[in-house]
Write a protein that holds these residues in place. Structure first.
Motif, short mmCIF file in Angstrom:
data_model
loop_
_atom_site.label_atom_id
_atom_site.label_comp_id
_atom_site.label_asym_id
_atom_site.label_seq_id
_atom_site.Cartn_x
_atom_site.Cartn_y
_atom_site.Cartn_z
N ILE A 192 0.82 -1.21 0.00
CA ILE A 192 0.00 0.00 0.00
C ILE A 192 0.86 1.26 0.00
O ILE A 192 0.58 2.21 -0.74
CB ILE A 192 -0.96 -0.01 1.19
N GLN A 205 2.82 6.41 -2.24
CA GLN A 205 3.95 7.23 -2.66
C GLN A 205 3.84 7.60 -4.12
O GLN A 205 4.10 8.74 -4.51
CB GLN A 205 5.26 6.47 -2.44
N LEU A 227 16.40 12.31 -8.95
CA LEU A 227 17.81 12.24 -8.56
C LEU A 227 18.09 12.87 -7.20
O LEU A 227 18.91 12.40 -6.46
CB LEU A 227 18.67 12.94 -9.61
N ASN A 278 16.48 15.30 -3.69
CA ASN A 278 15.29 15.42 -2.86
C ASN A 278 14.40 16.56 -3.32
O ASN A 278 13.34 16.77 -2.78
CB ASN A 278 15.70 15.68 -1.41
N GLN A 283 11.80 18.58 -5.00
CA GLN A 283 10.58 18.35 -5.75
C GLN A 283 9.58 19.41 -5.35
O GLN A 283 9.50 19.81 -4.20
CB GLN A 283 10.03 16.97 -5.43
N PHE A 315 13.04 7.03 -17.11
CA PHE A 315 14.47 6.77 -17.14
C PHE A 315 15.21 7.50 -18.25
O PHE A 315 16.40 7.75 -18.13
CB PHE A 315 14.73 5.26 -17.22
N VAL A 337 -3.67 3.02 5.26
CA VAL A 337 -3.05 4.02 4.38
C VAL A 337 -2.54 5.26 5.12
O VAL A 337 -1.39 5.64 4.94
CB VAL A 337 -4.00 4.39 3.23
N THR A 360 0.67 4.78 6.82
CA THR A 360 1.86 4.67 6.00
C THR A 360 2.19 5.97 5.29
O THR A 360 3.19 6.07 4.61
CB THR A 360 1.69 3.56 4.94
N LEU A 409 5.41 6.99 6.00
CA LEU A 409 6.46 6.24 5.32
C LEU A 409 6.73 6.78 3.93
O LEU A 409 7.81 6.63 3.38
CB LEU A 409 6.04 4.78 5.19
N ALA A 410 5.68 7.41 3.35
CA ALA A 410 5.81 7.88 1.97
C ALA A 410 7.00 8.81 1.81
O ALA A 410 7.55 8.92 0.73
CB ALA A 410 4.53 8.60 1.55
N CYS A 422 9.79 8.32 2.82
CA CYS A 422 11.04 7.57 2.73
C CYS A 422 11.68 7.63 1.35
O CYS A 422 12.86 7.90 1.21
CB CYS A 422 10.81 6.11 3.10
N ALA A 423 10.86 7.37 0.31
CA ALA A 423 11.43 7.28 -1.03
C ALA A 423 12.04 8.61 -1.46
O ALA A 423 12.97 8.64 -2.24
CB ALA A 423 10.37 6.88 -2.03
N THR A 424 11.49 9.67 -0.95
CA THR A 424 11.97 10.96 -1.41
C THR A 424 12.73 11.72 -0.33
O THR A 424 13.26 12.79 -0.58
CB THR A 424 10.78 11.81 -1.87
N GLY A 425 12.77 11.16 0.87
CA GLY A 425 13.47 11.85 1.94
C GLY A 425 14.92 11.40 2.02
O GLY A 425 15.48 10.91 1.06
N GLY A 426 15.49 11.49 3.17
CA GLY A 426 16.85 11.01 3.37
C GLY A 426 17.86 11.95 2.77
O GLY A 426 17.56 13.09 2.41
N GLY A 427 19.08 11.44 2.61
CA GLY A 427 20.13 12.27 2.05
C GLY A 427 20.74 13.15 3.10
O GLY A 427 20.20 13.30 4.20
N SER A 429 21.14 3.22 -14.44
CA SER A 429 20.06 4.05 -13.94
C SER A 429 19.34 3.37 -12.77
O SER A 429 19.12 3.98 -11.73
CB SER A 429 19.10 4.35 -15.08
N GLN A 430 18.99 2.11 -12.97
CA GLN A 430 18.22 1.41 -11.94
C GLN A 430 18.99 1.27 -10.63
O GLN A 430 18.42 1.33 -9.56
CB GLN A 430 17.82 0.01 -12.43
N GLN A 435 20.31 5.39 -9.39
CA GLN A 435 19.30 6.37 -9.03
C GLN A 435 18.99 6.37 -7.53
O GLN A 435 19.05 7.42 -6.89
CB GLN A 435 18.03 6.06 -9.82
N PHE A 460 21.80 7.97 -5.59
CA PHE A 460 21.84 9.43 -5.67
C PHE A 460 20.79 10.04 -4.73
O PHE A 460 21.09 10.96 -3.97
CB PHE A 460 21.58 9.91 -7.10
N VAL A 461 19.58 9.48 -4.79
CA VAL A 461 18.51 10.02 -3.95
C VAL A 461 18.86 9.85 -2.48
O VAL A 461 18.61 10.73 -1.66
CB VAL A 461 17.17 9.32 -4.28
#
Lengths: 295, 472
Positions: free
Chosen positions: A25, A30, A42, A44, A46, A257, B22, B25, B28-29, B31-36, B100-101, B104, B107-108
């Motif tokens: 989910i 996301q 690439l 953060n 956005q 990509f 939902v 979570t 959690l969303a 996560c994919a765009t945070g960090g760094g 790329s896979q 990527q 980098f993020v």
């Protein structure tokens, strides 16, 4: 002991549900969030852009063209697969011809082959210079039919459809065979006594009795037709001649990509997901029939 | 079917539980765009004459190589040289085709490698990396003394066009390590046997094509399903030679009507005529580049337009006496702005140092090692290709036929080299060239149709304010 039921069930479901939430989910959530941003994939960085990606998608001719190819797959592939699988299954399962086990193995075999291998094999087959198909056509005197199968924008998509059908028929053949075996014999015997022929039995008895399986098959095949990425990416990675075979998933991949537009690509993905959901709901709702009870 | 009812109820409850989950979570969303984290340039050592970049001798180095046409063995040689200089450093080697896979997420996540060879079909577009500010400015490397001679800066050891190729908006962010050269390739013994003379003008090429066709061989082959863009060298190359470097400058700078310049129209009509006369191997539109190249090395076609990687790519399939030879694109007419010996040289294999790397200085030092005479020789020896270092192939004792012919062609070209940037700067061009050139070669469109389709792409890019523009 009834009061202890729910804690018991929750105890069992808590961990799977948590895993489901985190790994299934949350990515959906996301993706939906990303589709509202201009994320380039690439950093953060956005910016929230609201529904701008969806507005662009609505007028994006490349997207709609790709969607058109998906719809063509959606109409043709399930139709042929289900028709052929029903035909083969009724031919071997109901009448229990000799060697039906052998046919089951033969028909199922293409399904065992990974899609990528099937794609590569058929790319060889379709090779206009060294391929089997053109060579065969020349041998049997049908020279005028030979062509650059994957290089001709009129036949490239049908050529790919053939591969999809070829690799899917076996699985649905086995599925329908199993369903047909659970139809009681006496129904057939009664029909035969009433003078029903082979075709009549198939249409009036077998198909209604296994309708649930057909319905589910249609949904599965529809989902596969709306994807189609693996096979097409193997056979025609750049969208085919004059971009005549590009499907939505390939266009999504290209925007993400190649062009680095992950926000827009997410919007494509969310849209595709909605299409698939709508398809499943429509098929389940409108093809509902009176359930036949035999127990 | 009473069981069905229970099952349905169960599924409904499960779905409801899923919906409830939902919001939880939602956190959690991020996560994919945070960090760094913040970038500090990583480990620093003491600057000295032998260590001009100030590498921390014990800092680990993480190298990621594109495992494509050039393989990964050359990189292992470079890594060994790094270990020799910095014995305390741990060097991690990764070779992959899925740049790329795999890169990527790194980098993020803020932990990219120290050296990245961003190449191949799955590369991250350079312009995207640059626009997002993910790369280190390589000026300190270019101004550092070279490994071979402390009195010569690294920038002065490079072949012409190398720094320009890695420069975006005035800053150099990458070293394209391979001096790729684009030409028409043929088998010299085949031509000798038939008494064919390699053409230098378009008319000669047409006349010879007629002769080759009469001999039962297709004059040209191409890979229509994925590599029709290779053939662009034929018309755009000829147009640039005819009209001079301004022709390509106009196209790269997205000038209005750049794709309708007279020499380009003429050359593209030339291709249309070749299609009409059947000078391309029948069925090429349905072949992959590897399949088309196989047909070519098997003698079914005489010419193949490609970059200089072709010999290495086909070495296991080519007959041993094939003797691949480079022929510069013929000129349209005598009196062209550039001589017929002119070549498109386009440094490729983009080596960069990510800005967030843990060991930025070590990454630059690794590039300095690659650009040394010894590093270049190791590459040339392993891959039979030309590195961007001056005299980089001198140390190669036994040159393969293609490398020998290429070295000779490069000598003959001298300063008459050109390149194009539009499809590197703007991602929309490459797929458009593949599709439209495929259409032109399969006879689905005319020269005019091809050029107006390309002009439409250029106009769309030029008019899109969200795309970062470059100039030359």
């Amino acid at each position: 002991m009834r009061h202890g039921k729910y804690p018991f069930i929750i105890g069992f479901l808590a961990i799977p549900l948590l895993l489901y939430a985190v790994f299934v989910i949350s990515p959906y959530a996301q993706a939906f969030y990303l589709s509202l941003t201009d994320w380039r994939g690439l950093s953060n960085r956005q910016d929230f852009v609201g529904l701008a990606n969806y507005a662009e998608l609505f007028t994006d001719t490349q997207f709609w063209r790709a969607m058109g190819h998906n719809l063509a797959l959606l109409i043709v592939v399930p139709l042929f697969v289900i028709a052929m699988a029903l035909l083969f299954a009724s031919a071997t399962a109901i009448s229990r011809v000799r060697g039906s086990r052998f046919y089951q193995v033969v028909f199922f075999f293409p399904h065992v082959l990974p899609v990528v291998i099937a794609g590569i094999l058929f790319a060889f087959l379709y090779n206009p210079q060294a391929g089997l198909l053109n060579a065969f056509l020349r041998v049997v005197g049908l020279e005028w039919l030979t062509r650059a199968w994957l290089g001709d924008d009129a036949v490239a998509l049908p050529a790919v459809m053939v591969v999809m059908i070829w690799s899917a028929v076996g699985f649905y053949y086995v599925l329908f065979s199993a369903a047909m075996k659970s139809v009681p014999r006496d129904v057939y015997e009664a029909a035969t006594l009433d003078g029903a022929g082979r075709l009549r039995t198939l249409v009036s008895i077998t198909i209604p009795m296994i309708w649930e399986s057909v319905q589910v098959s249609y949904v599965y095949l529809g989902i596969a037709a709306l994807d189609g990425f693996t096979l097409l990416h193997t056979m025609l990675p750049d969208g085919g001649p004059n971009r005549s075979t590009e499907v939505v998933a390939q266009y999504l991949y290209r925007t993400a990509f190649d062009e680095g537009r992950f926000g827009y690509a997410s919007a494509i993905g969310v849209t595709l997901c909605l299409f698939t959901l709508v398809l499943a709901i429509v098929v389940m709702r409108f093809s509902r029939r009176e359930q036949v009870e035999y127990a | 079917m009473t069981a069905g009812l229970d099952r349905r109820q169960f599924l409904q409850r499960l779905a409801a539980a899923g919906l409830l989950a939902v919001p939880a979570t939602g956190a959690l969303a991020a996560c994919a765009t945070g960090g760094g984290g913040t970038s500090s340039g990583g480990a620093v050592g003491e600057v000295s004459a032998t260590n001009p970049l100030g590498v921390a001798a014990d800092a680990p180095l993480d190298v990621v190589i594109f495992n494509g046409g050039y393989g990964e063995d050359y990189a292992k040689a470079h890594e060994a040289m790094y270990r020799e200089l910095y014995p305390q450093a741990q060097v991690k080697h990764t070779a992959t085709t899925q740049i790329s896979q795999e890169m990527q997420p790194r980098f993020v996540g803020g932990n990219p490698p120290d050296v990245l060879d961003d190449s191949g079909a799955q590369k991250i577009e350079y312009a995207n990396l640059v626009n997002e500010g993910m790369l280190t400015d390589l000026t300190p490397l270019l101004d550092a003394p070279s490994l071979d001679d402390p009195n010569v800066k690294v920038r002065d050891t490079l072949l012409p066009g190398t720094i320009e190729q890695g420069t975006f908006g005035g800053t150099c962010y990458g070293v394209n390590y391979v001096y790729e050269t684009f030409a028409i390739w043929y088998s010299e013994p085949l031509f000798e046997k038939n008494g064919w003379t390699p053409p230098t003008t378009w008319d000669e090429m047409m006349a010879l094509s007629e002769q080759i066709k009469a001999a039962g061989i297709a004059p040209f082959a191409y890979g229509g399903t994925n590599a029709a863009d290779y053939v662009l060298d034929l018309n755009l190359g000829a147009a640039i030679k005819q009209g001079g470097p301004d022709v390509i400058k106009n196209i790269d700078n997205l000038e209005p009507k750049a794709w309708q310049q007279e020499p380009l129209v003429q050359a593209t009509q030339g291709i249309e005529e070749m299609v009409r006369k059947g000078y391309f191997l029948p069925g090429s539109e349905g072949l992959k580049h590897t399949e088309a190249q196989t047909q070519w090395v098997q003698g079914k076609a005489a010419f193949y337009v490609s970059g200089s990687w072709i010999e290495n790519e086909m070495k296991t399939i080519s007959p041993p006496d094939f003797q691949m030879t480079a022929l510069p694109i013929p000129v349209l007419e005598p009196g062209s702005a550039m001589p017929t010996t002119a070549l498109r040289t386009q440094p490729a294999e983009f080596f960069c140092v990510p800005r967030d790397a843990k060991n930025v200085r070590g990454g630059m030092e690794y590039l300095r090692i690659m650009l040394s005479k010894k590093g270049a020789a190791a590459f040339a020896q392993e891959t039979a290709s030309v590195p961007v270092v001056k005299g980089g192939t001198d140390a190669v004792a036994q040159k393969t036929p293609a490398l020998a012919s290429l070295s000779a062609a490069l000598d003959a070209a001298g300063d008459n080299v050109f390149n194009w940037q539009f499809w590197i700067w703007y991602a929309a061009f490459k797929p458009a060239v593949k599709t439209e050139m495929g259409n032109l070669l399969a006879g689905r469109t005319t020269a005019d149709g091809f050029l107006s389709a390309m002009q439409a792409v250029a106009d769309e890019v030029a008019g899109d304010p969200s795309i970062t523009k470059y100039n030359r």
